[in-house]
Design a protein around this motif. Structure first.
Motif, PDB file in Angstrom:
ATOM      1  N   MET A   1       0.838  -1.188   0.000  1.00 54.33           N
ATOM      2  CA  MET A   1       0.000   0.000   0.000  1.00 54.33           C
ATOM      3  C   MET A   1       0.883   1.251   0.000  1.00 54.33           C
ATOM      4  SD  MET A   1      -2.875   1.020   2.753  1.00 54.33           S
ATOM      5  CE  MET A   1      -3.128   2.734   3.069  1.00 54.33           C
ATOM      6  N   ILE A   2       0.577   2.172  -0.874  1.00 57.69           N
ATOM      7  CA  ILE A   2       1.321   3.424  -0.981  1.00 57.69           C
ATOM      8  C   ILE A   2       0.523   4.528  -0.298  1.00 57.69           C
ATOM      9  CG2 ILE A   2       2.198   5.171  -2.563  1.00 57.69           C
ATOM     10  CD1 ILE A   2       2.675   2.944  -4.588  1.00 57.69           C
ATOM     11  N   LYS A   3       1.175   5.217   0.617  1.00 58.93           N
ATOM     12  CA  LYS A   3       0.533   6.343   1.295  1.00 58.93           C
ATOM     13  C   LYS A   3       1.153   7.623   0.759  1.00 58.93           C
ATOM     14  CE  LYS A   3      -0.874   7.976   5.768  1.00 58.93           C
ATOM     15  NZ  LYS A   3      -0.766   7.843   7.215  1.00 58.93           N
ATOM     16  N   LYS A   4       0.320   8.545   0.310  1.00 57.91           N
ATOM     17  CA  LYS A   4       0.791   9.773  -0.330  1.00 57.91           C
ATOM     18  C   LYS A   4       0.538  10.966   0.592  1.00 57.91           C
ATOM     19  CE  LYS A   4       0.556  11.897  -4.880  1.00 57.91           C
ATOM     20  NZ  LYS A   4      -0.054  11.794  -6.202  1.00 57.91           N
ATOM     21  N   HIS A   5       1.571  11.790   0.756  1.00 55.58           N
ATOM     22  CA  HIS A   5       1.478  13.001   1.575  1.00 55.58           C
ATOM     23  C   HIS A   5       1.707  14.208   0.681  1.00 55.58           C
ATOM     24  CE1 HIS A   5       1.830  10.810   5.438  1.00 55.58           C
ATOM     25  NE2 HIS A   5       2.531   9.963   4.697  1.00 55.58           N
ATOM     26  N   THR A  17       4.995  16.182  -3.405  1.00 53.94           N
ATOM     27  CA  THR A  17       4.361  15.093  -2.673  1.00 53.94           C
ATOM     28  C   THR A  17       5.430  14.103  -2.233  1.00 53.94           C
ATOM     29  OG1 THR A  17       3.994  13.767  -4.664  1.00 53.94           O
ATOM     30  CG2 THR A  17       2.205  15.253  -3.993  1.00 53.94           C
ATOM     31  N   GLU A  19       5.561   9.966  -1.296  1.00 55.39           N
ATOM     32  CA  GLU A  19       4.872   8.678  -1.236  1.00 55.39           C
ATOM     33  C   GLU A  19       5.700   7.741  -0.370  1.00 55.39           C
ATOM     34  OE1 GLU A  19       4.470   7.298  -5.225  1.00 55.39           O
ATOM     35  OE2 GLU A  19       3.109   8.908  -5.783  1.00 55.39           O
ATOM     36  N   GLN A  21       6.512   4.152   0.162  1.00 51.91           N
ATOM     37  CA  GLN A  21       6.436   2.890  -0.581  1.00 51.91           C
ATOM     38  C   GLN A  21       7.274   1.855   0.161  1.00 51.91           C
ATOM     39  OE1 GLN A  21       7.749   3.700  -4.590  1.00 51.91           O
ATOM     40  NE2 GLN A  21       6.121   5.158  -4.973  1.00 51.91           N
TER      41      GLN A  21
END
Length: 77
Positions: A1-5, A17, A19, A21
């Motif tokens: 799952m990739i979480k993007k800020h 941004t 990410e 990973q």
């Protein structure tokens, strides 16, 4: 799952941004001046070291709140 800020975004050309990973932090910086630059970090301290060099506090004279918000966004990754 990739979480993007999202660190900042002024429009579709001026944004940054990060990410998450797995163990990597992938920072994408898009500007109308330089296009897209991508940086990969193996740790949050490495990301913060880069951010402090990329956005030195001295460049934000009379805009300290803007600098604090920017650093807080990086710390929130």
């Amino acid at each position: 799952m990739i979480k993007k800020h999202e660190i900042y975004k002024t429009d579709k050309w001026n944004m940054m941004t990060v990410e998450v990973q797995g163990k990597y932090l992938v920072l994408r910086e898009i500007s109308e001046e330089w296009g897209e630059e991508c940086h990969t970090f193996l740790s949050r301290p490495a990301l913060m070291h880069w951010a402090e060099r990329r956005f030195p506090k001295a460049d934000f004279e009379n805009r300290e709140d803007e600098w604090r918000q920017l650093m807080a966004a990086f710390k929130g990754v």
